[in-house]
Design a protein around this motif. Structure first.
Motif, PDB file in Angstrom:
ATOM      1  N   SER A  10      30.093  34.419  60.284  1.00  0.00           N
ATOM      2  CA  SER A  10      29.774  35.177  59.066  1.00  0.00           C
ATOM      3  C   SER A  10      30.604  36.457  58.991  1.00  0.00           C
ATOM      4  CB  SER A  10      28.279  35.519  59.046  1.00  0.00           C
ATOM      5  OG  SER A  10      27.947  36.248  57.887  1.00  0.00           O
ATOM      6  N   LEU A  11      30.837  37.080  60.147  1.00  0.00           N
ATOM      7  CA  LEU A  11      31.651  38.301  60.191  1.00  0.00           C
ATOM      8  C   LEU A  11      33.068  38.014  59.702  1.00  0.00           C
ATOM      9  CD1 LEU A  11      32.061  41.273  60.965  1.00  0.00           C
ATOM     10  CD2 LEU A  11      32.562  40.497  63.294  1.00  0.00           C
ATOM     11  N   ASN A  12      33.661  36.930  60.190  1.00  0.00           N
ATOM     12  CA  ASN A  12      35.007  36.564  59.766  1.00  0.00           C
ATOM     13  C   ASN A  12      35.052  36.256  58.270  1.00  0.00           C
ATOM     14  OD1 ASN A  12      36.037  36.845  62.360  1.00  0.00           O
ATOM     15  ND2 ASN A  12      35.592  34.720  62.897  1.00  0.00           N
ATOM     16  N   LYS A  13      34.025  35.600  57.773  1.00  0.00           N
ATOM     17  CA  LYS A  13      33.954  35.277  56.348  1.00  0.00           C
ATOM     18  C   LYS A  13      33.893  36.542  55.499  1.00  0.00           C
ATOM     19  CE  LYS A  13      31.128  32.845  52.921  1.00  0.00           C
ATOM     20  NZ  LYS A  13      29.890  32.047  52.706  1.00  0.00           N
ATOM     21  N   GLU A  14      33.073  37.495  55.915  1.00  0.00           N
ATOM     22  CA  GLU A  14      32.943  38.754  55.170  1.00  0.00           C
ATOM     23  C   GLU A  14      34.246  39.549  55.215  1.00  0.00           C
ATOM     24  OE1 GLU A  14      30.208  39.850  53.355  1.00  0.00           O
ATOM     25  OE2 GLU A  14      29.591  37.772  53.696  1.00  0.00           O
ATOM     26  N   LYS A  15      34.931  39.514  56.344  1.00  0.00           N
ATOM     27  CA  LYS A  15      36.207  40.225  56.445  1.00  0.00           C
ATOM     28  C   LYS A  15      37.251  39.612  55.519  1.00  0.00           C
ATOM     29  CE  LYS A  15      35.868  42.158  61.115  1.00  0.00           C
ATOM     30  NZ  LYS A  15      36.438  42.144  62.489  1.00  0.00           N
ATOM     31  N   ARG A  16      37.256  38.280  55.421  1.00  0.00           N
ATOM     32  CA  ARG A  16      38.189  37.613  54.502  1.00  0.00           C
ATOM     33  C   ARG A  16      37.868  37.977  53.052  1.00  0.00           C
ATOM     34  NH1 ARG A  16      37.393  33.192  58.068  1.00  0.00           N
ATOM     35  NH2 ARG A  16      35.871  32.298  56.608  1.00  0.00           N
ATOM     36  N   SER A  17      36.588  38.029  52.736  1.00  0.00           N
ATOM     37  CA  SER A  17      36.171  38.394  51.374  1.00  0.00           C
ATOM     38  C   SER A  17      36.594  39.817  51.044  1.00  0.00           C
ATOM     39  CB  SER A  17      34.655  38.254  51.224  1.00  0.00           C
ATOM     40  OG  SER A  17      34.250  36.910  51.356  1.00  0.00           O
ATOM     41  N   LEU A  18      36.397  40.724  51.993  1.00  0.00           N
ATOM     42  CA  LEU A  18      36.775  42.123  51.775  1.00  0.00           C
ATOM     43  C   LEU A  18      38.280  42.254  51.561  1.00  0.00           C
ATOM     44  CD1 LEU A  18      35.922  45.079  51.669  1.00  0.00           C
ATOM     45  CD2 LEU A  18      36.233  45.180  54.157  1.00  0.00           C
ATOM     46  N   LYS A  19      39.053  41.504  52.322  1.00  0.00           N
ATOM     47  CA  LYS A  19      40.502  41.532  52.177  1.00  0.00           C
ATOM     48  C   LYS A  19      40.906  41.040  50.785  1.00  0.00           C
ATOM     49  CE  LYS A  19      44.750  39.919  54.417  1.00  0.00           C
ATOM     50  NZ  LYS A  19      45.318  39.104  55.528  1.00  0.00           N
ATOM     51  N   LEU A  25      41.625  44.143  43.554  1.00  0.00           N
ATOM     52  CA  LEU A  25      41.176  45.323  42.797  1.00  0.00           C
ATOM     53  C   LEU A  25      42.328  46.136  42.197  1.00  0.00           C
ATOM     54  CD1 LEU A  25      38.911  47.120  41.799  1.00  0.00           C
ATOM     55  CD2 LEU A  25      38.912  48.280  44.032  1.00  0.00           C
ATOM     56  N   PRO A  26      43.415  46.436  42.921  1.00  0.00           N
ATOM     57  CA  PRO A  26      44.502  47.214  42.304  1.00  0.00           C
ATOM     58  C   PRO A  26      45.118  46.535  41.085  1.00  0.00           C
ATOM     59  CG  PRO A  26      44.715  47.200  44.691  1.00  0.00           C
ATOM     60  CD  PRO A  26      43.657  46.205  44.365  1.00  0.00           C
ATOM     61  N   LEU A  28      43.597  44.474  39.117  1.00  0.00           N
ATOM     62  CA  LEU A  28      42.588  44.536  38.067  1.00  0.00           C
ATOM     63  C   LEU A  28      42.550  45.924  37.441  1.00  0.00           C
ATOM     64  CD1 LEU A  28      40.583  42.450  36.963  1.00  0.00           C
ATOM     65  CD2 LEU A  28      38.853  43.403  38.493  1.00  0.00           C
ATOM     66  N   GLU A  29      42.685  46.945  38.259  1.00  0.00           N
ATOM     67  CA  GLU A  29      42.698  48.323  37.756  1.00  0.00           C
ATOM     68  C   GLU A  29      43.936  48.569  36.893  1.00  0.00           C
ATOM     69  OE1 GLU A  29      41.890  52.139  36.826  1.00  0.00           O
ATOM     70  OE2 GLU A  29      40.524  50.693  37.748  1.00  0.00           O
ATOM     71  N   LEU A  30      45.078  48.021  37.314  1.00  0.00           N
ATOM     72  CA  LEU A  30      46.304  48.148  36.525  1.00  0.00           C
ATOM     73  C   LEU A  30      46.141  47.470  35.168  1.00  0.00           C
ATOM     74  CD1 LEU A  30      49.271  48.943  36.220  1.00  0.00           C
ATOM     75  CD2 LEU A  30      49.883  46.810  37.381  1.00  0.00           C
ATOM     76  N   LYS A  31      45.547  46.291  35.162  1.00  0.00           N
ATOM     77  CA  LYS A  31      45.309  45.578  33.910  1.00  0.00           C
ATOM     78  C   LYS A  31      44.401  46.398  32.993  1.00  0.00           C
ATOM     79  CE  LYS A  31      43.498  41.254  32.002  1.00  0.00           C
ATOM     80  NZ  LYS A  31      42.916  39.916  32.294  1.00  0.00           N
ATOM     81  N   VAL A 155      36.217  45.667  37.238  1.00  0.00           N
ATOM     82  CA  VAL A 155      36.641  46.725  38.156  1.00  0.00           C
ATOM     83  C   VAL A 155      35.427  47.357  38.823  1.00  0.00           C
ATOM     84  CG1 VAL A 155      37.667  49.029  38.311  1.00  0.00           C
ATOM     85  CG2 VAL A 155      38.821  47.241  37.006  1.00  0.00           C
ATOM     86  N   ASN A 156      34.407  47.659  38.015  1.00  0.00           N
ATOM     87  CA  ASN A 156      33.186  48.260  38.556  1.00  0.00           C
ATOM     88  C   ASN A 156      32.468  47.306  39.506  1.00  0.00           C
ATOM     89  OD1 ASN A 156      33.554  50.649  37.127  1.00  0.00           O
ATOM     90  ND2 ASN A 156      32.393  49.936  35.354  1.00  0.00           N
ATOM     91  N   LEU A 157      32.495  46.016  39.180  1.00  0.00           N
ATOM     92  CA  LEU A 157      31.844  45.022  40.044  1.00  0.00           C
ATOM     93  C   LEU A 157      32.496  45.023  41.421  1.00  0.00           C
ATOM     94  CD1 LEU A 157      29.917  42.609  40.487  1.00  0.00           C
ATOM     95  CD2 LEU A 157      31.725  41.135  39.564  1.00  0.00           C
ATOM     96  N   PHE A 158      33.826  45.052  41.446  1.00  0.00           N
ATOM     97  CA  PHE A 158      34.529  45.032  42.721  1.00  0.00           C
ATOM     98  C   PHE A 158      34.373  46.347  43.474  1.00  0.00           C
ATOM     99  CE2 PHE A 158      36.441  41.248  41.094  1.00  0.00           C
ATOM    100  CZ  PHE A 158      36.907  40.559  42.192  1.00  0.00           C
ATOM    101  N   SER A 159      34.627  47.462  42.762  1.00  0.00           N
ATOM    102  CA  SER A 159      34.668  48.763  43.428  1.00  0.00           C
ATOM    103  C   SER A 159      33.296  49.326  43.774  1.00  0.00           C
ATOM    104  CB  SER A 159      35.429  49.771  42.555  1.00  0.00           C
ATOM    105  OG  SER A 159      34.750  49.985  41.331  1.00  0.00           O
ATOM    106  N   LYS A 160      32.285  49.016  42.960  1.00  0.00           N
ATOM    107  CA  LYS A 160      30.968  49.618  43.150  1.00  0.00           C
ATOM    108  C   LYS A 160      29.914  48.662  43.704  1.00  0.00           C
ATOM    109  CE  LYS A 160      31.701  53.018  39.473  1.00  0.00           C
ATOM    110  NZ  LYS A 160      31.185  53.583  38.196  1.00  0.00           N
TER     111      LYS A 160
END
Length: 218
Positions: A10-19, A25-26, A28-31, A155-160
């Protein structure tokens, strides 16, 4: 937040998701920034078209007060015969744009109509085009506004939400696994201590038994 399994998988899965979230996110923010800029342009174009319409209407009122005369009918002098729209792709959003507006002028005799009717026809043609342009630019602005709001929500969903939750899950799993590792080390030490103690007791018993045999032998 969904319950997260407290294990290395589960730790590896969460790390992949975070990556993935941090990589996406960048972009998406540019868009979002690009859409905001395009929405601003669309808003300014809309205001400009509205201003041009107001100017023409004022010009007609000032220059052609004779329109109030009922003996010179001017209804339906200008008609729209065709409107061609095309779709533009702006930052992944389809927005309409006027390609062509065709109009026709109702035939009238130069002798039967006053000379100012020619000027009126010119203004009416321009007004018709501007009104159509205005309506299309309203649709254009609404499409860009909707796309901007949707992208801002993402953007808010990802960042917040997603990134903080995933970071929290990773921290929780790491703390749990660290505690488990310490507990395993302690258990191993305790087990080793018990084994050593047991071996010491057995050695003492053997020594005592050996002493008694030696004494009885004498």
């Amino acid at each position: 937040m969904a319950k997260v399994a407290l294990n290395k998988s589960s730790l590896n899965k969460e790390k992949r998701s975070l990556k993935t979230y941090n990589r996406y996110l960048p972009a998406l923010e540019l868009k979002r920034q690009q859409l905001m800029a395009e929405r601003k342009k669309a808003e300014e174009a809309l205001a400009e078209t509205q201003s041009q319409l107001v100017d023409i209407e004022r010009l007609v009122r000032e220059q052609l007060p004779m329109l109030a005369r009922e003996d010179v009918p001017v209804e339906e002098l200008v008609r729209v015969t065709n409107i061609t729209l095309i779709d533009e792709n702006i930052v992944g959003t389809a927005v309409p744009r006027v390609k062509n507006i065709a109009t026709s002028v109702k035939p009238y005799s130069d002798l039967a109509k006053p000379v100012w009717v020619d000027f009126l026809v010119e203004q009416l043609q321009q007004m018709v085009r501007l009104r159509i342009e205005y309506q299309v630019r309203v649709l254009r602005y609404k499409a860009l506004d909707k796309a901007t709001r949707t992208t801002s929500q993402r953007v808010n969903l990802f960042s917040k939400v997603l990134i903080p939750q995933t970071q929290k899950s990773i921290q929780k799993i790491q703390i749990y696994l660290s505690d488990q590792d310490r507990a395993n080390v302690m258990n191993a030490k305790l087990s080793k201590g018990k084994v050593l103690a047991q071996e010491a007791r057995m050695a003492k018993v053997r020594e005592q038994a050996a002493g008694e045999v030696d004494f009885n032998g004498h």
